[in-house]
Scaffold this active site. Structure first.
Site, PDB file in Angstrom:
ATOM      1  N   TRP A 135      -6.201 -17.494  -8.289  1.00 14.98           N
ATOM      2  CA  TRP A 135      -5.450 -16.575  -7.401  1.00 14.98           C
ATOM      3  C   TRP A 135      -4.624 -17.451  -6.455  1.00 14.98           C
ATOM      4  O   TRP A 135      -5.169 -18.335  -5.784  1.00 14.98           O
ATOM      5  CB  TRP A 135      -6.459 -15.729  -6.636  1.00 14.98           C
ATOM      6  CG  TRP A 135      -5.902 -14.716  -5.696  1.00 14.98           C
ATOM      7  CD1 TRP A 135      -4.933 -13.797  -5.965  1.00 14.98           C
ATOM      8  CD2 TRP A 135      -6.302 -14.499  -4.345  1.00 14.98           C
ATOM      9  NE1 TRP A 135      -4.707 -13.018  -4.856  1.00 14.98           N
ATOM     10  CE2 TRP A 135      -5.539 -13.428  -3.848  1.00 14.98           C
ATOM     11  CE3 TRP A 135      -7.236 -15.090  -3.497  1.00 14.98           C
ATOM     12  CZ2 TRP A 135      -5.678 -12.940  -2.549  1.00 14.98           C
ATOM     13  CZ3 TRP A 135      -7.381 -14.607  -2.210  1.00 14.98           C
ATOM     14  CH2 TRP A 135      -6.603 -13.553  -1.748  1.00 14.98           C
ATOM     15  N   ASP A 216     -16.257 -16.462  -4.964  1.00 16.93           N
ATOM     16  CA  ASP A 216     -15.300 -15.449  -4.538  1.00 16.93           C
ATOM     17  C   ASP A 216     -15.629 -14.177  -5.331  1.00 16.93           C
ATOM     18  O   ASP A 216     -15.490 -14.155  -6.564  1.00 16.93           O
ATOM     19  CB  ASP A 216     -13.870 -15.937  -4.832  1.00 16.93           C
ATOM     20  CG  ASP A 216     -12.822 -14.977  -4.295  1.00 16.93           C
ATOM     21  OD1 ASP A 216     -13.199 -13.888  -3.816  1.00 16.93           O
ATOM     22  OD2 ASP A 216     -11.621 -15.312  -4.355  1.00 16.93           O
ATOM     23  N   LYS A 255     -11.353  -3.664  -3.651  1.00 17.74           N
ATOM     24  CA  LYS A 255     -11.124  -3.084  -4.984  1.00 17.74           C
ATOM     25  C   LYS A 255     -12.240  -2.137  -5.388  1.00 17.74           C
ATOM     26  O   LYS A 255     -11.980  -1.052  -5.886  1.00 17.74           O
ATOM     27  CB  LYS A 255     -11.024  -4.177  -6.052  1.00 17.74           C
ATOM     28  CG  LYS A 255     -10.445  -5.488  -5.587  1.00 17.74           C
ATOM     29  CD  LYS A 255      -8.963  -5.536  -5.689  1.00 17.74           C
ATOM     30  CE  LYS A 255      -8.481  -6.849  -5.103  1.00 17.74           C
ATOM     31  NZ  LYS A 255      -7.080  -7.067  -5.269  1.00 17.74           N
TER      32      LYS A 255
END
Ligand code: LMR
Length: 419
Positions: A135, A216, A255
């Site tokens: 990312w 993460d 999310k």
């Protein structure tokens, strides 16, 4: 003189993901499709407020104690204590032994920021290793703190799978005490996660070299639809690593609770097993350091989203509904993977597209080149980031054929047989 200093500032490149979104919003072609940002959309292409969240919001707002007071500096405790259980599970040894420090953060990005600040205070000379690719914001988060970064091989673009040998070699070659940032599940951007056996090898190698693991966890629930299964790597990591080094975990609810703009996340540090007095002392020091960072940067974390997520996590019937919502999202994404794949096969688009259904989570790393991506946008109004990553959640029954035709057309245009 002063003005010169301001003029010396360079214009920095725009953030890739948000820039795609801006361009998409300005486009007035009716057929446009946004496959850029990793945000869930329903089958009408609309943002989806989860039913569990709607119910939780009603309850939060109708509570007689509802107000907009400040939270404490380390956040809303009903959130942080419930959040760690979602990650570590009910039988967690670290929780039973009270070895976890948890503070609320500005979603996953805020948790990563706290992690980087903590690394700067504790291991400023350590290299921070990211998967190649990762990312993009990972780099900004570490570089703005002055931390040195490196990469470990991850994605093999020829086999369209994980380069496990390269990954393990990088772990073994890295100076002891390096930091390895690991995507716990639904890897962003490749959509390809290590198998259980591969995680075993990766985490063993990290443990034996005395590295620090930073997980993460931005997509828990999106890989398999099951929150516990998606926590596999974190839980295995704690078994293997938490004897010697602290384990850092950055948890986002953007999310999986679909509460993107409310910025709800938690940063956890699991400290190694040692004399209980040392555990307590270390936890107190960590908490005080993190509180100072939060206080000086945001004063205290935002309350509304934290209360909503806490309500979902602490109310059994809402938690049950949330698990169902998670399945609704992950199943729709899985279905769209298959529809896109099948259309490309039907169109006999040059190349092999099986990776789209081998990948998991929100994204597919399609293999489309930068030039193809540009053409997708210009000729077909299909927006994605230049790496060729698509957010599968942006596909729906109405646009998937258009997207498949666009891919077919750009691939044929560049007459690429390498895909
Ligand atoms: C993404 O990768 O698209 C998401 O994580 C959104 C973001 O903040 O980049």
């Amino acid at each position: 003189m002063v003005l010169d200093q301001f003029h010396s500032l360079a214009v920095l490149p725009a953030d890739a993901v948000f820039d795609v979104r801006l361009r998409y919003m300005k486009d007035d072609r009716g057929c446009k499709v946004d496959l850029g940002i990793g945000a869930y959309r329903d089958n009408n292409g609309k943002p989806w407020v989860l039913p569990s969240v709607k119910l939780a919001e009603d309850r939060v707002r109708s509570d007689e104690n509802y107000d907009h007071e400040y939270l404490g500096i380390s956040g809303f405790q009903p959130l942080t204590t419930a959040a760690v259980r979602v990650l570590l599970g009910e039988g967690s040894q670290a929780l039973d032994e009270d070895r976890v420090v948890s503070v609320q953060s500005l979603s996953g990005t805020g948790a990563l920021h706290l992690a980087m600040r903590l690394l700067l205070a504790t291991l400023p000379k350590s290299l921070v290793y990211f998967s190649s690719p990762t990312w993009a914001n990972h780099y900004a988060l570490s570089k703005t703190q002055g931390l040195e970064t490196a990469t470990y091989p991850y994605w093999d673009s020829i086999t369209k799978s994980i380069d496990i040998e390269g990954f393990l070699k990088a772990i073994n070659d890295a100076p002891s005490g390096s930091v390895f940032v690991l995507h716990a599940c639904a890897h962003n951007p490749t959509g390809m996660d290590p198998t259980a056996e591969q995680w075993d090898m990766i985490l063993d190698a990290i443990a034996s070299k005395g590295h620090v693991a930073l997980f993460d966890v931005a997509y828990q629930g999106f890989a398999t639809g099951d929150l516990d299964r998606d926590a596999f790597a974190v839980r295995l990591g704690l078994k293997k690593l938490a004897h010697n080094t602290p384990v850092l975990i950055c948890q986002s609810f953007a999310k999986n609770v679909g509460i993107y703009g409310e910025r709800v996340g938690v940063f956890h540090i699991v400290v190694p097993r040692q004399d209980p007095a040392d555990v307590a002392k270390l936890k107190m020091a960590l908490l005080s350091q993190l509180n100072l960072i939060t206080r000086s940067e945001v004063s205290n974390p935002p309350a509304y989203g934290a209360k909503v997520v806490a309500k979902v996590l602490n109310t059994p019937e809402l938690t049950k509904q949330w698990h169902q919502d998670m399945l609704t999202m992950s199943n729709r994404i899985k279905k769209m993977r298959h529809v896109l794949h099948d259309k490309l096969v039907e169109f006999q688009t040059p190349g092999n597209w099986d990776h789209i259904i081998r990948q998991c989570g929100m994204f597919s790393f399609t293999g489309l080149t930068k030039e193809m991506v540009e053409r997708m946008e210009k000729e077909h109004a299909v927006y994605l980031v230049s790496s060729g990553r698509i957010s599968i959640a942006g596909l729906n029954d109405k646009n998937v054929e258009h997207v498949a035709k666009a891919i077919d057309s750009v691939v044929r245009h560049f007459a690429s047989s390498k895909l």
